[in-house]
Design a protein around this motif. Sequence first.
Motif, mmCIF file in Angstrom:
data_model
loop_
_atom_site.group_PDB
_atom_site.id
_atom_site.type_symbol
_atom_site.label_atom_id
_atom_site.label_comp_id
_atom_site.label_asym_id
_atom_site.label_seq_id
_atom_site.Cartn_x
_atom_site.Cartn_y
_atom_site.Cartn_z
ATOM 1 N N ALA A 83 0.850 -1.184 0.000
ATOM 2 C CA ALA A 83 0.000 0.000 0.000
ATOM 3 C C ALA A 83 0.886 1.235 0.000
ATOM 4 O O ALA A 83 1.921 1.263 0.666
ATOM 5 N N SER A 84 0.481 2.240 -0.772
ATOM 6 C CA SER A 84 1.227 3.502 -0.845
ATOM 7 C C SER A 84 0.330 4.650 -0.418
ATOM 8 O O SER A 84 -0.883 4.632 -0.670
ATOM 9 N N TYR A 85 0.944 5.648 0.215
ATOM 10 C CA TYR A 85 0.238 6.825 0.705
ATOM 11 C C TYR A 85 1.081 8.059 0.405
ATOM 12 O O TYR A 85 2.295 8.024 0.576
ATOM 13 N N MET A 86 0.429 9.145 -0.012
ATOM 14 C CA MET A 86 1.128 10.402 -0.303
ATOM 15 C C MET A 86 0.797 11.441 0.772
ATOM 16 O O MET A 86 -0.362 11.589 1.156
ATOM 17 N N PHE A 87 1.848 12.148 1.205
ATOM 18 C CA PHE A 87 1.721 13.187 2.228
ATOM 19 C C PHE A 87 2.472 14.433 1.777
ATOM 20 O O PHE A 87 3.399 14.337 0.965
#
Length: 114
Positions: A83-87
């Motif tokens: 899973a990837s998440y952008m911040f």
Amino acid sequence: MGFVDLRADGRLVQLDLLFTPRYARDPGAEISLYEMAGRRDAAVTLVDTTNLLRYSVVQDSGGAALGAAAGTLRTRNNVAVSASYMFAAPPPDVTSVDVYLNDRLIVDDAPIIR
């Protein structure tokens, strides 16, 4: 849950994680991140302990989060799923952050690769 990396690219950082459900009794069906998180939203956040700031997943112009959706990210028992998440990127002097899943610390001092 496994930490892969946290990589800065301009004004954003991408967090990559691995989720592996480990149920003693295999449910025999796919398991969602929502279920792995105890039937909770599975909100992933970053905490900058230097400046005492919490970063939430960035949203696009339509309001959709730029990260894995807890209800649709699915895998089988003992099988990892990424899973990837952008911040938003913390300031350059911040070299690491803490990673939380809901209210639980999952990675302490995750290094930011710049």
